[in-house]
Design a protein around this motif. Structure first.
Motif, PDB file in Angstrom:
ATOM      1  N   SER A   1      46.726  43.075  44.143  1.00  0.00           N
ATOM      2  CA  SER A   1      46.096  43.303  45.455  1.00  0.00           C
ATOM      3  C   SER A   1      44.836  44.147  45.316  1.00  0.00           C
ATOM      4  CB  SER A   1      47.055  44.042  46.390  1.00  0.00           C
ATOM      5  OG  SER A   1      48.284  43.385  46.442  1.00  0.00           O
ATOM      6  N   ASN A   2      44.795  45.019  44.327  1.00  0.00           N
ATOM      7  CA  ASN A   2      43.627  45.872  44.121  1.00  0.00           C
ATOM      8  C   ASN A   2      42.616  45.256  43.154  1.00  0.00           C
ATOM      9  OD1 ASN A   2      44.107  48.616  45.579  1.00  0.00           O
ATOM     10  ND2 ASN A   2      46.089  47.928  44.794  1.00  0.00           N
ATOM     11  N   ILE A   3      43.116  44.459  42.232  1.00  0.00           N
ATOM     12  CA  ILE A   3      42.221  43.819  41.250  1.00  0.00           C
ATOM     13  C   ILE A   3      41.277  42.839  41.937  1.00  0.00           C
ATOM     14  CG2 ILE A   3      42.184  42.194  39.319  1.00  0.00           C
ATOM     15  CD1 ILE A   3      45.021  43.406  38.565  1.00  0.00           C
ATOM     16  N   LEU A   4      41.829  42.010  42.828  1.00  0.00           N
ATOM     17  CA  LEU A   4      41.032  40.912  43.382  1.00  0.00           C
ATOM     18  C   LEU A   4      39.817  41.400  44.168  1.00  0.00           C
ATOM     19  CD1 LEU A   4      43.783  38.269  44.318  1.00  0.00           C
ATOM     20  CD2 LEU A   4      42.549  38.611  42.179  1.00  0.00           C
ATOM     21  N   PRO A   5      39.988  42.321  45.150  1.00  0.00           N
ATOM     22  CA  PRO A   5      38.780  42.754  45.874  1.00  0.00           C
ATOM     23  C   PRO A   5      37.776  43.470  44.981  1.00  0.00           C
ATOM     24  CG  PRO A   5      40.721  44.028  46.553  1.00  0.00           C
ATOM     25  CD  PRO A   5      41.215  42.899  45.711  1.00  0.00           C
ATOM     26  N   LEU A   6      38.261  44.146  43.924  1.00  0.00           N
ATOM     27  CA  LEU A   6      37.315  44.816  43.017  1.00  0.00           C
ATOM     28  C   LEU A   6      36.508  43.796  42.218  1.00  0.00           C
ATOM     29  CD1 LEU A   6      39.491  47.762  41.636  1.00  0.00           C
ATOM     30  CD2 LEU A   6      37.306  48.002  42.853  1.00  0.00           C
ATOM     31  N   PHE A   7      37.117  42.659  41.917  1.00  0.00           N
ATOM     32  CA  PHE A   7      36.415  41.664  41.107  1.00  0.00           C
ATOM     33  C   PHE A   7      35.117  41.237  41.767  1.00  0.00           C
ATOM     34  CE2 PHE A   7      35.392  37.299  39.898  1.00  0.00           C
ATOM     35  CZ  PHE A   7      35.213  37.478  38.537  1.00  0.00           C
ATOM     36  N   TYR A   8      35.174  40.967  43.063  1.00  0.00           N
ATOM     37  CA  TYR A   8      33.973  40.502  43.761  1.00  0.00           C
ATOM     38  C   TYR A   8      33.249  41.618  44.481  1.00  0.00           C
ATOM     39  CZ  TYR A   8      34.058  35.496  43.001  1.00  0.00           C
ATOM     40  OH  TYR A   8      33.957  34.260  42.441  1.00  0.00           O
ATOM     41  N   ASP A   9      33.604  42.836  44.173  1.00  0.00           N
ATOM     42  CA  ASP A   9      32.945  43.939  44.847  1.00  0.00           C
ATOM     43  C   ASP A   9      33.071  43.786  46.367  1.00  0.00           C
ATOM     44  OD1 ASP A   9      31.805  46.294  44.526  1.00  0.00           O
ATOM     45  OD2 ASP A   9      29.802  45.598  43.998  1.00  0.00           O
ATOM     46  N   MET A  10      34.251  43.432  46.804  1.00  0.00           N
ATOM     47  CA  MET A  10      34.491  43.266  48.242  1.00  0.00           C
ATOM     48  C   MET A  10      34.840  44.607  48.893  1.00  0.00           C
ATOM     49  SD  MET A  10      37.021  39.979  47.879  1.00  0.00           S
ATOM     50  CE  MET A  10      37.264  39.507  49.588  1.00  0.00           C
ATOM     51  N   VAL A  11      35.094  45.593  48.047  1.00  0.00           N
ATOM     52  CA  VAL A  11      35.586  46.876  48.549  1.00  0.00           C
ATOM     53  C   VAL A  11      34.423  47.664  49.161  1.00  0.00           C
ATOM     54  CG1 VAL A  11      36.839  48.960  47.876  1.00  0.00           C
ATOM     55  CG2 VAL A  11      37.144  46.852  46.565  1.00  0.00           C
ATOM     56  N   PRO A  12      34.585  48.192  50.390  1.00  0.00           N
ATOM     57  CA  PRO A  12      33.513  48.987  50.979  1.00  0.00           C
ATOM     58  C   PRO A  12      33.177  50.162  50.056  1.00  0.00           C
ATOM     59  CG  PRO A  12      35.318  48.666  52.545  1.00  0.00           C
ATOM     60  CD  PRO A  12      35.768  48.095  51.252  1.00  0.00           C
ATOM     61  N   GLN A  13      31.903  50.498  50.006  1.00  0.00           N
ATOM     62  CA  GLN A  13      31.419  51.542  49.100  1.00  0.00           C
ATOM     63  C   GLN A  13      32.291  52.802  49.132  1.00  0.00           C
ATOM     64  OE1 GLN A  13      29.505  50.437  46.872  1.00  0.00           O
ATOM     65  NE2 GLN A  13      29.542  52.446  45.875  1.00  0.00           N
ATOM     66  N   GLU A  14      32.635  53.220  50.367  1.00  0.00           N
ATOM     67  CA  GLU A  14      33.341  54.503  50.497  1.00  0.00           C
ATOM     68  C   GLU A  14      34.776  54.446  49.962  1.00  0.00           C
ATOM     69  OE1 GLU A  14      32.101  52.676  52.884  1.00  0.00           O
ATOM     70  OE2 GLU A  14      33.567  52.311  54.459  1.00  0.00           O
ATOM     71  N   SER A  15      35.304  53.255  49.787  1.00  0.00           N
ATOM     72  CA  SER A  15      36.692  53.171  49.286  1.00  0.00           C
ATOM     73  C   SER A  15      36.770  52.747  47.836  1.00  0.00           C
ATOM     74  CB  SER A  15      37.491  52.150  50.114  1.00  0.00           C
ATOM     75  OG  SER A  15      37.372  52.431  51.461  1.00  0.00           O
ATOM     76  N   LYS A  16      35.613  52.528  47.240  1.00  0.00           N
ATOM     77  CA  LYS A  16      35.620  51.924  45.898  1.00  0.00           C
ATOM     78  C   LYS A  16      36.274  52.833  44.855  1.00  0.00           C
ATOM     79  CE  LYS A  16      32.913  49.223  42.812  1.00  0.00           C
ATOM     80  NZ  LYS A  16      31.631  48.747  42.387  1.00  0.00           N
ATOM     81  N   LYS A  17      35.853  54.098  44.891  1.00  0.00           N
ATOM     82  CA  LYS A  17      36.371  55.017  43.881  1.00  0.00           C
ATOM     83  C   LYS A  17      37.900  55.111  43.932  1.00  0.00           C
ATOM     84  CE  LYS A  17      34.950  59.315  42.229  1.00  0.00           C
ATOM     85  NZ  LYS A  17      34.373  60.600  42.573  1.00  0.00           N
ATOM     86  N   GLU A  18      38.408  55.273  45.166  1.00  0.00           N
ATOM     87  CA  GLU A  18      39.875  55.392  45.302  1.00  0.00           C
ATOM     88  C   GLU A  18      40.588  54.112  44.866  1.00  0.00           C
ATOM     89  OE1 GLU A  18      38.863  56.761  49.285  1.00  0.00           O
ATOM     90  OE2 GLU A  18      37.715  57.307  47.489  1.00  0.00           O
ATOM     91  N   THR A  19      39.958  52.971  45.176  1.00  0.00           N
ATOM     92  CA  THR A  19      40.609  51.708  44.813  1.00  0.00           C
ATOM     93  C   THR A  19      40.720  51.584  43.295  1.00  0.00           C
ATOM     94  OG1 THR A  19      39.678  50.728  46.791  1.00  0.00           O
ATOM     95  CG2 THR A  19      40.562  49.202  45.178  1.00  0.00           C
ATOM     96  N   ILE A  20      39.632  51.941  42.624  1.00  0.00           N
ATOM     97  CA  ILE A  20      39.667  51.866  41.150  1.00  0.00           C
ATOM     98  C   ILE A  20      40.731  52.837  40.629  1.00  0.00           C
ATOM     99  CG2 ILE A  20      38.358  52.328  39.025  1.00  0.00           C
ATOM    100  CD1 ILE A  20      35.844  51.543  40.743  1.00  0.00           C
ATOM    101  N   GLN A  21      40.712  54.041  41.204  1.00  0.00           N
ATOM    102  CA  GLN A  21      41.675  55.042  40.766  1.00  0.00           C
ATOM    103  C   GLN A  21      43.103  54.572  41.009  1.00  0.00           C
ATOM    104  OE1 GLN A  21      40.269  57.381  38.887  1.00  0.00           O
ATOM    105  NE2 GLN A  21      42.439  57.600  38.338  1.00  0.00           N
ATOM    106  N   LYS A  22      43.273  53.928  42.168  1.00  0.00           N
ATOM    107  CA  LYS A  22      44.619  53.437  42.505  1.00  0.00           C
ATOM    108  C   LYS A  22      45.071  52.393  41.460  1.00  0.00           C
ATOM    109  CE  LYS A  22      47.615  51.376  45.664  1.00  0.00           C
ATOM    110  NZ  LYS A  22      48.624  52.029  46.415  1.00  0.00           N
ATOM    111  N   LEU A  23      44.175  51.484  41.157  1.00  0.00           N
ATOM    112  CA  LEU A  23      44.522  50.449  40.174  1.00  0.00           C
ATOM    113  C   LEU A  23      44.859  51.089  38.817  1.00  0.00           C
ATOM    114  CD1 LEU A  23      44.738  47.502  39.183  1.00  0.00           C
ATOM    115  CD2 LEU A  23      42.281  47.556  38.743  1.00  0.00           C
TER     116      LEU A  23
END
Ligand code: BGC
Length: 764
Positions: free
Chosen positions: A559-581
């Motif tokens: 669930s976290n890999i896919l949106p990161l692949f296409y940079d779909m993640v809003p800028q402000e949530s990107k860091k946390e998403t990567i950290q979460k993964l």
């Protein structure tokens, strides 16, 4: 034997008719999981004689197709080296024909012989019994031309190859061989006249054919039971065995095939499910005999002989490796043996599943063109092999299978209405692979040829979405550890990701094709899907999706890999998403994946692009479950369908290629090679120097020539050798390991510096 390749527009003027036998003998065999029983026919033997008198031939060729499969001889001599020909298509719509140069085959008195078997041209699929069509075109030195075409004057008979079917195997009774049946003088007075019949449209076969590409010697043999001998070829592969035998007339030998053994040394048939996968040979007796099947194939490492007269030795059986003969264009080798073995197993899994269509597996009662498996492994296949003509043909199979409303099936060519509409992660093969053909081969034509159909498919996706969320899907992130169904990644999430992928790629295609209105329409639609995706799945805690059911386990890595692949993640949530993964991988799974086939395709790229190449490397070199290393430790010589070693029933193939996507990461990030624009005109060389890796060498023969790169890390030096084809530009990123580097071009020193960050050098 020269095969004349034809361009598609150079169409043959067919005078020939499709021909078949009036009442072919039939038999029932086990079918695949959609259709339990098949009605199949005995192989049909066709022949026709003709005389060429007082004339000198300057050129002769034959166009031929026979469905399911044919084998052609002229005057007793085999024409060409294709096997299991023609390539599979939807026979209700189209069949492919081959053209061979047969100038040297003809004499004054001639006989053409054609054996035709079922292949997949099976009654249960709504097709008919075997049939063929052929046309010989002769040009004489005096300028005259003559055409000999299949028609009602040809003769047909049953013969020694009685039962045949791709899942079933074959039964060949050498006692009823018709000696010299394909020679002029043969007495065919008890053969029947053929009947003319209807057949599909014909199109030239341009893709590389299926061939016997190698012969393997068995490495061991044992006898788990009286009279039963099991051979181990040391490698799981697709093909069949060749039997050498001498014995009394009427001796019946059974050859059986399996991927794995039971603890007692007998063959374990659980991975072939309902496929009978048995070849039976009945000896004519009296002399040394050699048998290998023609119209079936098997996926196996072990083969068993039963009924052998006496005790067989290693010499009595050979393994015949059979697949579409694509040219190898990529090479990869590195200092880590485990990675080399994963690469090796991927190549075997990939080739085993190129059987004129990309199949899911070669052994059980499926062997279907599952589109999800194909799209996920396509980049890997393209890095390793010349896949252009293979995929061009398959995209046509997909296009032909499209429904009026734009829906695509999960499987192409398709056989069953149940396959509609595709799970978007499967249907995306159409758009994703078309895009790869543009990206890796620079083929804009292919985009044009499929553009309208792809738009129709995307419209279908849109019509089946609600507020930007896809309502389609059934498999999602298929086969994560411990499950076939996705765990904490909802199908809705995967489907919407692919809906986004398809719309985004279509907007890029519109750009390539200069369809300005479409470009802005699809770009805008992609933005809307992205917003909807985030609104629906993004939480303050990354893409955390509640469990779908109480039995659902899992971490939701995908669930976290896919949106990161296409940079779909809003800028402000990107860091946390990567950290979460990263946490889900390191803390929750101790550097293991919890992904199915979808997440696995993207996870390595995502980690690497976001500064975690070392974690990607650590996952890839794991040897404990679930990992590629675990498969290898457990004896895998190809890739498994599941992260688990399964020897019971269910989904347990030991030769699926869908996890092979990892191999593209080796090329892209360890060798560091990827295109910057279509067709490698400009490409990136950006190797990641990870873990204990200290050497990589790789080459790729692209449409613009051969690129080679190798790098080496010594105690105080990093050395990179690169060769760039004339027409290309390379952008090279050198890692800074010790703060200094020296670059020489063609032996001449051109750059020396001591920067702290990776620099970018452009070579013309
Ligand atoms: C196949 C898979 C395929 C899947 C779809 C299986 O039976 O072997 O590889 O993609 O079905 O869910």
């Amino acid at each position: 034997m020269a095969v004349i390749s034809k361009s598609e527009d150079e169409n043959v003027k067919w005078n020939a008719r499709w021909i078949t036998k009036k009442d072919p003998k039939t038999f029932e065999s086990n079918g695949d999981w959609m259709v339990k029983k098949f009605v199949q026919s005995y192989a049909l033997y066709f022949r026709k004689t003709f005389i060429i008198k007082n004339k000198e031939i300057s050129n002769a060729k034959i166009h031929i197709s026979g469905i399911g499969y044919y084998e052609l001889t002229i005057n007793g001599k085999r024409v060409g080296d294709k096997v299991l020909d023609p390539a599979q298509t939807d026979y209700s719509k189209i069949a492919l024909y081959s053209t061979y140069d047969v100038t040297d085959f003809l004499q004054t008195q001639n006989a053409i012989g054609v054996v035709v078997g079922n292949g997949r041209h099976i009654k249960a699929y709504g097709y008919d019994f075997p049939k063929m069509i052929a046309q010989i075109e002769i040009e004489y030195k005096d300028g005259k031309k003559e055409v000999l075409a299949s028609d009602g004057t040809w003769k047909v008979s049953h013969g020694p190859l009685t039962e045949n079917g791709i899942y079933f195997g074959e039964r060949y009774d050498a006692r009823i061989e018709m000696e010299k049946w394909d020679r002029f003088d043969f007495d065919d007075s008890n053969w029947e006249e053929v009947i003319e019949t209807k057949g599909p449209a014909l199109s030239p076969e341009i893709m590389p054919p299926i061939r016997v590409v190698d012969t393997l010697k068995p490495i061991k043999m044992h006898s788990p039971k009286d009279g039963v001998y099991v051979y181990d070829f040391g490698q799981n592969f697709t093909g069949w065995v060749k039997l050498h035998v001498e014995g009394p007339r009427g001796t019946e030998i059974k050859l059986r095939y399996a991927e794995v053994l039971n603890p007692n040394g007998t063959l374990n048939f659980s991975t072939i499910r309902n496929a009978e996968a048995t070849d039976t040979y009945i000896l004519k007796g009296g002399e040394a005999e050699v048998y290998e099947p023609k119209f079936t194939y098997h996926g196996f490492r072990y083969a068993q002989i039963e009924g052998f007269p006496g005790v067989p030795t290693l010499k009595h059986l050979e393994g015949r490796v059979v697949h579409t003969d694509v040219e190898k264009v990529g090479d990869f080798y590195c200092s880590n043996e485990l990675i080399n073995n994963i690469h090796r197993n991927t190549l075997w899994a990939q080739l085993s599943n190129l059987m004129s269509i990309p199949t899911d597996c070669p052994q059980r009662d499926e062997r279907l063109g599952w589109m999800g498996d194909a799209q996920l492994s396509a980049e890997e296949a393209i890095y390793n092999f010349d896949m252009l003509e293979f995929y061009k043909k398959w995209l046509k199979d997909i296009q032909l299978s499209q429904r009026e409303d734009g829906a695509l099936p999960d499987v192409a060519p398709t056989y069953n209405a149940k396959f509609y509409p595709a799970d978007p992660a499967w249907g995306t093969a159409y758009i994703t692979i078309a895009w790869y053909l543009y990206w890796y081969y620079g083929e804009a034509e292919i985009l044009k040829a499929h553009y309208e159909s792809m738009k129709k498919y995307v419209d279908f996706l849109k019509n089946n979405s609600e507020n930007g969320i896809s309502k389609l899907g059934k498999y999602g992130d298929w086969c994560p550890p411990g499950s076939v169904f996705p765990k904490r990644t909802p199908v809705e999430l995967t489907s919407t990701f692919y809906y986004y992928n398809d719309v985004l790629l279509l907007s890029k295609m519109a750009d390539v094709l200069k369809e300005e209105d479409d470009k802005s329409y699809y770009s805008k639609l992609a933005e809307e899907i992205k917003e909807a995706f985030n609104k629906r799945f993004l939480t303050p805690n990354g893409y955390d999706v509640i469990k779908m059911s109480p039995i659902d386990q899992g971490t939701g890595q995908t669930s976290n890999i896919l949106p990161l692949f296409y940079d779909m993640v809003p800028q402000e949530s990107k860091k946390e998403t990567i950290q979460k993964l990263v946490n889900l991988i390191t803390n929750d799974q101790d550097y293991h994946l919890d992904t199915g086939i979808v997440g696995t395709k993207y996870v390595f790229d995502v980690l690497t692009e976001n500064g975690y190449a070392d974690i990607a490397y650590k996952i890839v070199t794991q040897e404990s479950y679930p990992s590629f290393g675990y498969m290898i430790k457990e004896g895998a010589t190809t890739l498994w369908e599941r992260w688990e070693k399964l020897m019971g029933g269910g989904m347990n193939s030991h030769n699926h290629v869908m996890f092979g996507s990892v191999d593209a990461w080796f090329y892209k990030y360890l060798a560091g090679l990827s295109p910057i624009n279509a067709g490698w005109k400009k490409f990136k060389v950006k190797p990641y120097i990870v873990g204990d890796l200290n050497h990589v060498s790789s080459s790729i023969t692209t449409v613009r020539g051969k690129i080679s790169v190798s790098w080496e890390k010594a105690s105080n030096a990093f050395k990179l050798n690169l060769s760039v084809p004339n027409e290309c530009k390379a952008e090279v990123y050198l890692p800074i390991l010790w703060g200094k580097y020296l670059v020489s071009k063609n032996g001449e020193e051109i750059f020396k510096d001591g920067k702290q960050e990776a620099d970018r050098l452009v070579f013309d």
